[in-house]
Design an enzyme around this catalytic site. Structure first.
Site, PDB file in Angstrom:
ATOM      1  N   GLY A  90      11.040 -50.046 -64.284  1.00 37.60           N
ATOM      2  CA  GLY A  90      11.462 -49.995 -65.672  1.00 37.60           C
ATOM      3  C   GLY A  90      12.779 -49.250 -65.821  1.00 37.60           C
ATOM      4  N   ALA A  91      13.203 -49.075 -67.062  1.00 39.76           N
ATOM      5  CA  ALA A  91      14.432 -48.314 -67.351  1.00 39.76           C
ATOM      6  C   ALA A  91      14.315 -47.754 -68.761  1.00 39.76           C
ATOM      7  CB  ALA A  91      15.657 -49.205 -67.240  1.00 39.76           C
ATOM      8  N   LYS A 102      17.684 -43.963 -66.149  1.00 32.54           N
ATOM      9  CA  LYS A 102      16.282 -43.871 -65.742  1.00 32.54           C
ATOM     10  C   LYS A 102      15.893 -42.405 -65.624  1.00 32.54           C
ATOM     11  CE  LYS A 102      14.379 -46.353 -62.634  1.00 32.54           C
ATOM     12  NZ  LYS A 102      13.189 -46.405 -63.509  1.00 32.54           N
ATOM     13  N   GLY A 103      14.594 -42.170 -65.534  1.00 34.07           N
ATOM     14  CA  GLY A 103      14.115 -40.805 -65.344  1.00 34.07           C
ATOM     15  C   GLY A 103      13.349 -40.256 -66.526  1.00 34.07           C
ATOM     16  N   GLY A 104      13.135 -41.126 -67.539  1.00 38.53           N
ATOM     17  CA  GLY A 104      12.337 -40.681 -68.674  1.00 38.53           C
ATOM     18  C   GLY A 104      10.960 -40.194 -68.241  1.00 38.53           C
ATOM     19  N   GLY A 105      10.462 -40.787 -67.168  1.00 38.61           N
ATOM     20  CA  GLY A 105       9.157 -40.374 -66.631  1.00 38.61           C
ATOM     21  C   GLY A 105       9.283 -39.312 -65.545  1.00 38.61           C
ATOM     22  N   GLU A 111      12.800 -43.023 -57.420  1.00 37.13           N
ATOM     23  CA  GLU A 111      13.144 -44.365 -57.907  1.00 37.13           C
ATOM     24  C   GLU A 111      14.502 -44.803 -57.371  1.00 37.13           C
ATOM     25  OE1 GLU A 111      10.733 -44.416 -62.161  1.00 37.13           O
ATOM     26  OE2 GLU A 111      12.766 -43.649 -62.116  1.00 37.13           O
TER      27      GLU A 111
END
Ligand code: 5RP
Length: 262
Positions: A90-91, A102-105, A111
């Site tokens: 995802g993104a 990216k990196g919200g999670g 990743e």
């Protein structure tokens, strides 16, 4: 069942299901992290069980690894797989050139390593994440805990000479504690508003001691599958030079109302 999914969840489901069809027997596949990637993992698990699909999967987080094992996917480390045919992830934001935030999670480091060690990366997303200019979503930057406040000060200082709108950063928290990545690091979220030159920003950030990696993915993604709430998905392929677009529809009736928020 499907009426219990929000439009965004239906779009994420559609995107993940369309992208799962790109996985072929015998492939070594990188599995992303996040709610969209969780739909993908569940779908691939179903294909393993129902079609006998044989894949070796490299997860990008402990959360994804756990889910992949639960649904029957053969999980190996990146060192065991060595190189991957395909990564699907995802993104948080993407632009026309498939530059991503990216990196919200909080899994951006694994990743990026996994996607970069792949022949191909497919981004799975809903349409709301497409932007003309990146930066509305705060840019995650992974920093080591030692001296993180000195690192944060340096990050904010270099931002003053770069083409961004804001330069506030905040330490990501998990309740009362700093958020910890799978590598035991912290995350600074940079409220930039607008990123005029992602390539320059990425290079400058990664030169700061204490910064491990940033959430800009540049020249890594090849294709994006954009899901819509009606079950259609649109594939945009940048690999040929001129972007090609195709559309198809998945059966939303198969979706369960289990929210896969990993
Ligand atoms: C995790 C990520 C995710 O891919 C991103 O946050 C998108 O998540 P979601 O699919 O839940 O919207 O980069 O580090």
């Amino acid at each position: 069942m499907t009426e219990e999914l929000t439009p965004i969840d239906r779009a994420k489901y559609a995107s993940a299901h369309c992208a799962a069809d790109f996985v072929q027997d015998g492939m070594r596949v990188g599995l992303g992290t996040g709610s969209t990637a969780a739909w993908l993992v569940r779908r691939l698990g179903a294909r393993v069980r129902q079609e006998g699909l044989r894949i070796l999967a490299v997860p990008t987080s402990t959360r994804t690894a756990q889910l992949a094992r639960e649904v029957g996917i053969n999980v190996v480390s990146l060192d065991e797989a060595r190189w991957l045919d395909l990564t699907i992830d995802g993104a948080d934001e993407f632009d026309a050139e498939l530059t991503l935030i990216k990196g919200g999670g909080g899994a951006l480091l694994q990743e990026k390593i996994v996607a970069t060690a792949s022949d191909q990366m497919i981004v799975i997303t809903d349409a709301a994440k497409e932007v003309k200019t990146l930066g509305a979503f705060p840019l995650p930057v992974e920093v080591i805990p030692f001296g993180w406040q000195a690192t944060q000060a340096l990050v904010e200082e270099v931002l003053s000479s770069l083409d961004v709108m804001g330069r506030q950063s905040s330490l990501r928290m998990n309740g009362a504690q700093p958020f910890m990545t799978d590598e035991g690091n912290h995350i600074l979220d940079l409220a930039l508003g607008r990123i005029g030159n992602p390539r320059q920003l990425s290079l400058v950030l990664n030169q700061i001691p204490g910064v491990v990696e940033n959430g800009l993915f540049i020249d890594i993604a090849d294709q994006v599958v954009i899901g819509h709430a009606d079950g259609t998905c649109e594939l945009r392929d940048l690999t040929s030079g001129t972007p090609e677009t195709s559309q198809r529809r998945v059966d939303l009736g198969e979706a369960s109302n289990i929210f896969s928020d990993i």
